[in-house]
Write an enzyme that holds these catalytic residues in place. Structure first.
Site, PDB file in Angstrom:
ATOM      1  N   CYS A 124       0.783  -1.132  -0.014  1.00 22.98           N
ATOM      2  CA  CYS A 124       0.123   0.139   0.153  1.00 22.98           C
ATOM      3  C   CYS A 124       0.866   1.240  -0.040  1.00 22.98           C
ATOM      4  CB  CYS A 124      -0.916  -0.040   1.394  1.00 22.98           C
ATOM      5  SG  CYS A 124      -1.983  -1.347   1.052  1.00 22.98           S
ATOM      6  N   CYS A 444       0.360   2.705   6.589  1.00 24.25           N
ATOM      7  CA  CYS A 444       0.648   1.303   7.087  1.00 24.25           C
ATOM      8  C   CYS A 444       0.791   0.349   5.472  1.00 24.25           C
ATOM      9  CB  CYS A 444      -0.325   0.724   7.868  1.00 24.25           C
ATOM     10  SG  CYS A 444      -2.036   0.513   7.248  1.00 24.25           S
TER      11      CYS A 444
END
Length: 460
Positions: A124, A444
């Site tokens: 991500c 994250c």
């Protein structure tokens, strides 16, 4: 009742300790549904460093982020293609035919075939990695002008044949006689045709991110109501920002064979009553993570034009922001998969010589409401800092009135490889709009990794 209380903590070492520590002070955001007014801050010190080139964001664009399965990039800056030294893009679920999607996109967009391009992948935070790789190339003097970005197309993910079918097809291709081919064909079974979908679980733990988010929320005593309240906040602020024309990085995109898409289509403010009706999506029947308080599968692309400051000014551009210090972190992918912002934030602040109170605009990736709220509780805990981060004092809680004021991934969407650029442009545009100087971007990522970066507003 014991089963209900302990089930979410299964396989989570020290979870009961976390629950006891973090169940005392619930975190509610129901009173923070509206964006904060413009912040007028005093001019602070600049983060320029001697003998190091300043790297600036000239501008950034993205396609509308679209729910996967529903209905890239135009050049707003009119930068001459020949001045671009390098192109870097991030992506997560790669198509074999375009494994170096940065190069294929560059050629398709009409850039010179003499312009190098490469693709990065870091879950991500892939676009974050694309940008910081570009920052390094500029700061070291290797390049002056870089296009960095990311792309993800969840509506058309590559689906493979099963391993047995792949092996059979490869062996057939190697067979030299009809007898060998017939012998191989006789081994075929109908179950060989079962497709192999891209993995949605962590390779190292075999656990889905949603399951991990549910356990994390339980460990930090984040309630279902708190998660739904935060998700409602995200959608409400995103709708407000969209209606007021604040999402200026979005550019229209003509979907081949379909209409032109002009805005994100996942922004859907609901009500707590409607959200409460949804069943748990991962840990059933007692989990608290649902479709309503999770980010959704998304199609989208984003890109930023970053330059050496002197190059941008020489070409007549007015940059939007400086890209300053950044930090990557990694931690346990089993129990701390989604705590990247907690670990990265203090490190990047210390590197820049700032405190959390110096930050005027926070832009954190919202994978799940529970993930955001668990990070809040971890950052606001001296106990967590001492026992898990080897710090004497807590990181500090980001003020909610400065946090994701134009919505976040829960409402705007999360194309895995593209979100990083959206975060940076949201921070840069908010600083200009609200009169702040420093922005903090954090996210994250799968594998227990994380990223944080300081964005400094360019003087008006």
């Amino acid at each position: 009742m014991t089963t209900i209380l302990t089930y979410p903590f299964k396989n989570l070492p020290a979870a009961s300790k976390w629950a006891l520590r973090f169940s005392i002070r619930p975190l509610s955001c129901s009173s923070q549904l509206r964006a904060a007014p413009a912040v007028q801050t005093k001019t602070k010190k600049t983060l320029a460093k001697p003998n190091i080139r300043n790297v600036v964001v000239v501008d950034g664009v993205r396609t509308p982020f679209l729910l996967s399965g529903t209905s890239g990039l135009l050049h707003r800056t009119s930068v001459p293609k020949e001045v671009v030294d390098y192109i870097i893009f991030g992506t997560v679920i790669q198509e074999v035919k375009t494994s170096n999607v940065a190069r294929e996109a560059a050629l398709g967009a009409g850039f010179s075939d003499k312009t190098p391009a490469h693709t990065v992948t870091m879950a991500c935070i892939s676009a974050n990695q694309a940008m910081t790789t570009g920052v390094g190339l500029i700061a070291s003097g290797q390049c002056d002008v870089i296009v960095a970005g990311g792309v993800e197309l969840m509506s058309d993910i590559p689906i493979r044949h099963s391993r047995k079918m792949r092996k059979l097809m490869l062996d057939l291709n190697k067979a030299k006689s009809m007898g060998q081919r017939l012998s191989l064909i006789s081994k075929f079974r109908f179950n060989f045709l079962a497709p192999e979908l891209p993995a949605v679980a962590e390779f190292s733990t075999n656990e889905t991110m949603g399951h991990s988010a549910d356990r994390l929320a339980a460990a930090f005593a984040v309630s279902r109501l708190e998660q739904d309240e935060y998700a409602l906040r995200s959608h409400s602020l995103a709708k407000k920002a969209q209606d007021e024309g604040l999402l200026s990085d979005v550019v229209p995109f003509k979907v081949p064979g379909k209409d032109t898409v002009t805005k994100d289509n996942g922004i859907r403010p609901s009500s707590l009553e409607q959200m409460a009706k949804l069943k748990p999506a991962f840990i059933k029947p007692y989990g608290t993570v649902t479709a309503a308080n999770s980010s959704f599968l998304t199609d989208g692309a984003s890109a930023v034009l970053i330059m050496a400051e002197e190059k941008a000014l020489a070409m007549g551009y007015k940059p939007k922001a400086y890209l300053r210090d950044f930090m990557y972190v990694s931690q346990d992918p089993k129990d701390q998969l989604l705590l990247g912002p907690t670990y990265a934030t203090p490190k990047v602040l210390e590197k820049a010589g700032l405190t959390i109170n110096d930050i005027d605009a926070f832009e954190f990736h919202e994978a799940f409401s529970g993930q955001i709220l668990a990070n809040f509780k971890a950052m606001d805990s001296d106990w967590f800092a001492e026992n898990y981060m080897s710090r004497k004092t807590k990181v500090g809680l980001p003020p909610l009135e400065k946090f994701n004021n134009w919505g976040g991934s829960l409402s705007l969407g999360h194309p895995f490889g593209a979100t990083g650029c959206r975060l940076v442009m949201a921070a840069a545009n908010r600083l200009r709009k609200e009169g702040g100087q420093y922005g903090l971007v954090a996210a994250c990522a799968a594998g227990g990794q994380g990223h944080a970066m300081i964005v400094e507003a360019y003087p008006k």
